[in-house]
Design a protein around this motif. Structure first.
Motif, short mmCIF file in Angstrom:
data_model
loop_
_atom_site.label_atom_id
_atom_site.label_comp_id
_atom_site.label_asym_id
_atom_site.label_seq_id
_atom_site.Cartn_x
_atom_site.Cartn_y
_atom_site.Cartn_z
N ALA A 1 -2.82 2.64 5.61
CA ALA A 1 -3.39 1.32 5.90
C ALA A 1 -4.03 1.29 7.28
O ALA A 1 -5.03 0.59 7.48
N ARG A 2 -3.46 2.02 8.24
CA ARG A 2 -4.07 2.08 9.57
C ARG A 2 -5.44 2.73 9.52
O ARG A 2 -6.29 2.45 10.35
N ASP A 3 -5.67 3.61 8.54
CA ASP A 3 -6.97 4.26 8.38
C ASP A 3 -7.90 3.48 7.46
O ASP A 3 -8.92 4.00 7.02
N ASP A 4 -7.54 2.24 7.14
CA ASP A 4 -8.36 1.33 6.34
C ASP A 4 -8.52 1.73 4.88
O ASP A 4 -9.51 1.38 4.24
N TYR A 5 -7.55 2.45 4.32
CA TYR A 5 -7.62 2.80 2.90
C TYR A 5 -6.66 1.96 2.05
O TYR A 5 -6.69 2.05 0.83
N LEU A 6 -5.80 1.19 2.65
CA LEU A 6 -4.90 0.26 1.97
C LEU A 6 -4.92 -1.05 2.74
O LEU A 6 -5.37 -1.10 3.89
N PRO A 7 -4.43 -2.15 2.15
CA PRO A 7 -4.43 -3.43 2.87
C PRO A 7 -3.63 -3.35 4.17
O PRO A 7 -2.59 -2.70 4.24
N LEU B 1 13.18 -4.29 10.45
CA LEU B 1 12.38 -3.23 11.06
C LEU B 1 11.96 -2.16 10.06
O LEU B 1 11.87 -0.98 10.38
N VAL B 2 11.74 -2.58 8.84
CA VAL B 2 11.17 -1.69 7.83
C VAL B 2 9.89 -2.34 7.33
O VAL B 2 9.67 -3.53 7.55
N PHE B 3 9.08 -1.57 6.65
CA PHE B 3 7.83 -2.09 6.13
C PHE B 3 8.11 -2.69 4.76
O PHE B 3 7.99 -2.04 3.73
N SER B 4 8.49 -3.97 4.77
CA SER B 4 8.99 -4.65 3.56
C SER B 4 7.96 -4.67 2.44
O SER B 4 8.33 -4.51 1.27
N GLN B 5 6.71 -4.88 2.77
CA GLN B 5 5.71 -4.95 1.71
C GLN B 5 5.53 -3.61 1.01
O GLN B 5 5.27 -3.55 -0.18
N GLY B 6 5.69 -2.51 1.75
CA GLY B 6 5.65 -1.18 1.13
C GLY B 6 6.82 -0.96 0.19
O GLY B 6 6.68 -0.36 -0.87
N ILE B 7 7.99 -1.48 0.58
CA ILE B 7 9.17 -1.38 -0.28
C ILE B 7 8.96 -2.19 -1.56
O ILE B 7 9.30 -1.74 -2.65
N TRP B 8 8.40 -3.39 -1.42
CA TRP B 8 8.12 -4.21 -2.61
C TRP B 8 7.10 -3.51 -3.52
O TRP B 8 7.25 -3.51 -4.74
N ALA B 9 6.08 -2.93 -2.92
CA ALA B 9 5.06 -2.23 -3.72
C ALA B 9 5.70 -1.07 -4.48
O ALA B 9 5.43 -0.86 -5.67
N LEU B 10 6.56 -0.31 -3.80
CA LEU B 10 7.22 0.81 -4.46
C LEU B 10 8.16 0.34 -5.56
O LEU B 10 8.22 0.94 -6.64
N ALA B 11 8.89 -0.73 -5.32
CA ALA B 11 9.80 -1.26 -6.34
C ALA B 11 9.03 -1.72 -7.58
O ALA B 11 9.44 -1.44 -8.71
N ILE B 12 7.91 -2.37 -7.37
CA ILE B 12 7.10 -2.84 -8.51
C ILE B 12 6.50 -1.66 -9.26
O ILE B 12 6.55 -1.60 -10.50
N LEU B 13 5.95 -0.68 -8.52
CA LEU B 13 5.40 0.50 -9.18
C LEU B 13 6.47 1.29 -9.93
O LEU B 13 6.23 1.79 -11.03
N SER B 14 7.66 1.40 -9.35
CA SER B 14 8.76 2.10 -10.02
C SER B 14 9.16 1.38 -11.29
O SER B 14 9.40 2.01 -12.33
N GLY B 15 9.23 0.06 -11.22
CA GLY B 15 9.56 -0.72 -12.41
C GLY B 15 8.52 -0.55 -13.50
O GLY B 15 8.85 -0.42 -14.69
#
Length: 158
Positions: free
Chosen positions: A82-88, A98-112
């Motif tokens: 995302a820092r390189d402008d390839y993800l939101p 102190l974790v990247f919560s939105q990345g965890i949510w994205a992974l949980a949804i993709l895993s599901g």
């Protein structure tokens, strides 16, 4: 890397041959008596005794630790991309713990979604796991991704 690939090919080939021999013992993935390939092979080689239980418990631990690794590192990888402008850019913000919560949510949804898509059958999901780890190893060996997030050759800086 070549040795790892050769070993993987031999192991998968051996499992395929043994599976063909044991296929008439298996049940379909929709059956209540369904067994995974690893379960069938372990039962055929060692029986259903204590060795079978230890082996299946070990497989469970490996899968749990692998999932833990994914939930620890995938959000960080999303942040770097995302820092390189390839993800939101919302994937770069830290959550309450102190974790990247939105990345965890994205992974949980993709895993599901993968579980739903593959019906939760481990025989269909484990090849995806093997391919992902080989891809990660290839990328690290080529220097595309480093350890600790430092930039290495092959990475693009804007």
């Amino acid at each position: 890397m070549t040795a790892i690939i050769a070993i993987l090919i031999v192991l998968l080939g051996g499992i395929a041959v043994l599976f063909e021999v044991l296929r008439h013992y298996g049940y379909g993935s929709g059956s209540a008596r369904y067994q995974s390939v690893l379960s069938m092979l372990t039962a055929a080689v060692a029986g259903k005794g204590i060795f079978y239980d230890v082996t299946m418990f070990s497989v469970l631990l490996v899968l749990c630790l692998s999932a833990n690794t994914s939930f620890a590192d995938f959000p960080r990888l999303c942040r770097m991309i995302a820092r390189d402008d390839y993800l939101p850019h919302s994937l770069t913000t830290r959550g309450r713990r102190l974790v990247f919560s939105q990345g965890i949510w994205a992974l949980a949804i993709l895993s599901g979604l993968l579980l739903i898509l593959f019906g939760g059958v481990t025989d269909r999901l484990i090849p995806l796991f093997a391919v992902a780890h080989l891809w990660r190893s290839l990328c690290r060996r080529q220097g595309w991704w480093g350890t600790g997030g430092e930039r290495r050759r092959g990475s693009v800086r804007r």
